[in-house]
Motif scaffolding. Structure first.
Motif, PDB file in Angstrom:
ATOM      1  N   ASP A  78       0.721  -1.257  -0.028  1.00 43.84           N
ATOM      2  CA  ASP A  78       0.127  -0.084  -0.082  1.00 43.84           C
ATOM      3  C   ASP A  78       0.962   1.083   0.017  1.00 43.84           C
ATOM      4  O   ASP A  78       0.438   2.254   0.041  1.00 43.84           O
ATOM      5  CB  ASP A  78      -0.967  -0.023   1.250  1.00 43.84           C
ATOM      6  CG  ASP A  78      -0.249   0.048   2.565  1.00 43.84           C
ATOM      7  OD1 ASP A  78       0.933   0.085   2.534  1.00 43.84           O
ATOM      8  OD2 ASP A  78      -1.064   0.087   3.530  1.00 43.84           O
ATOM      9  N   GLY A  79       2.157   0.986  -0.065  1.00 42.87           N
ATOM     10  CA  GLY A  79       3.052   2.228  -0.158  1.00 42.87           C
ATOM     11  C   GLY A  79       3.796   2.758   1.144  1.00 42.87           C
ATOM     12  O   GLY A  79       4.446   3.588   1.376  1.00 42.87           O
ATOM     13  N   SER A  80       3.180   2.121   2.291  1.00 42.54           N
ATOM     14  CA  SER A  80       3.550   2.374   3.725  1.00 42.54           C
ATOM     15  C   SER A  80       4.733   1.669   3.906  1.00 42.54           C
ATOM     16  O   SER A  80       5.252   0.882   3.091  1.00 42.54           O
ATOM     17  CB  SER A  80       2.625   2.002   4.636  1.00 42.54           C
ATOM     18  OG  SER A  80       2.298   0.840   4.810  1.00 42.54           O
ATOM     19  N   ILE A  81       5.478   2.028   5.008  1.00 42.99           N
ATOM     20  CA  ILE A  81       6.776   1.362   5.463  1.00 42.99           C
ATOM     21  C   ILE A  81       6.422   0.712   6.899  1.00 42.99           C
ATOM     22  O   ILE A  81       6.048   1.544   7.525  1.00 42.99           O
ATOM     23  CB  ILE A  81       7.811   2.429   5.326  1.00 42.99           C
ATOM     24  CG1 ILE A  81       9.345   1.520   5.443  1.00 42.99           C
ATOM     25  CG2 ILE A  81       7.827   3.394   6.277  1.00 42.99           C
ATOM     26  CD1 ILE A  81       9.674   0.656   4.207  1.00 42.99           C
ATOM     27  N   THR A  82       7.165  -0.314   7.134  1.00 46.50           N
ATOM     28  CA  THR A  82       7.037  -0.792   8.654  1.00 46.50           C
ATOM     29  C   THR A  82       8.199  -0.742   9.174  1.00 46.50           C
ATOM     30  O   THR A  82       9.228  -1.260   8.576  1.00 46.50           O
ATOM     31  CB  THR A  82       6.494  -2.249   8.511  1.00 46.50           C
ATOM     32  OG1 THR A  82       4.991  -2.180   7.630  1.00 46.50           O
ATOM     33  CG2 THR A  82       6.078  -2.715   9.892  1.00 46.50           C
ATOM     34  N   ASN A 138       3.321   6.059   6.694  1.00 48.85           N
ATOM     35  CA  ASN A 138       3.302   6.458   5.379  1.00 48.85           C
ATOM     36  C   ASN A 138       4.236   7.549   4.997  1.00 48.85           C
ATOM     37  O   ASN A 138       4.372   8.638   5.668  1.00 48.85           O
ATOM     38  CB  ASN A 138       1.732   7.112   5.079  1.00 48.85           C
ATOM     39  CG  ASN A 138       0.926   5.990   5.129  1.00 48.85           C
ATOM     40  OD1 ASN A 138       0.969   4.928   4.524  1.00 48.85           O
ATOM     41  ND2 ASN A 138      -0.325   6.316   5.899  1.00 48.85           N
ATOM     42  N   LEU A 139       5.225   7.285   4.297  1.00 49.92           N
ATOM     43  CA  LEU A 139       6.491   8.016   3.379  1.00 49.92           C
ATOM     44  C   LEU A 139       5.803   8.487   2.197  1.00 49.92           C
ATOM     45  O   LEU A 139       5.256   7.961   1.566  1.00 49.92           O
ATOM     46  CB  LEU A 139       7.686   7.232   3.457  1.00 49.92           C
ATOM     47  CG  LEU A 139       8.523   7.218   4.687  1.00 49.92           C
ATOM     48  CD1 LEU A 139       9.829   6.294   4.630  1.00 49.92           C
ATOM     49  CD2 LEU A 139       8.805   8.413   5.352  1.00 49.92           C
ATOM     50  N   ASP A 140       6.298   9.787   2.136  1.00 51.40           N
ATOM     51  CA  ASP A 140       6.248  10.174   0.449  1.00 51.40           C
ATOM     52  C   ASP A 140       7.070   9.750  -0.456  1.00 51.40           C
ATOM     53  O   ASP A 140       8.181  10.169  -0.076  1.00 51.40           O
ATOM     54  CB  ASP A 140       5.966  11.752   0.637  1.00 51.40           C
ATOM     55  CG  ASP A 140       5.556  12.249  -0.867  1.00 51.40           C
ATOM     56  OD1 ASP A 140       5.381  11.613  -1.720  1.00 51.40           O
ATOM     57  OD2 ASP A 140       5.653  13.637  -0.893  1.00 51.40           O
TER      58      ASP A 140
END
Length: 107
Positions: free
Chosen positions: A58-62, A83-85
């Motif tokens: 989904d474009g997020s980072i964990t 959520n990073l751009d």
């Protein structure tokens, strides 16, 4: 374990601080499920251009963290999703005609 992430706004770079129990002897973190655990020595930065291959679908980072006490007991892995751009904006194109004021023609 808790995560303190700044800034809280949507951005391309964050600073992460892990807040651990005082019984922790060593603390480790990793960025992304496929990342490698590293020893935590204090706040660290995560920049979207450095972790592009580690983004979630989904474009997020964990960000994952775990701690070990002096007896060797390892805590349950904690995680924080952020959520990073990941879209680096294009540089604007400025058209400076000799007879007019400069105008932005592309962005």
């Amino acid at each position: 374990m808790k995560f303190k992430v700044t800034p809280k706004d949507f951005t391309d770079e964050i600073e992460v601080e892990l807040i651990v129990n005082e019984d922790a002897n060593t603390t480790e973190y990793k960025v992304g499920e496929e990342g490698t655990y590293q020893t935590y020595n204090g706040k660290f930065k995560v920049k979207s251009t450095d972790v592009r291959n580690l983004f979630n679908e989904d474009g997020s980072i964990t960000i994952y963290g775990k701690a070990t006490d002096i007896a060797g007991n390892v805590t349950e892995v904690s995680k924080k999703v952020y959520n990073l751009d990941s879209q680096v904006p294009n540089a604007p194109v400025i058209n400076a005609a000799a007879t007019a004021y400069p105008t932005i023609t592309e962005y």
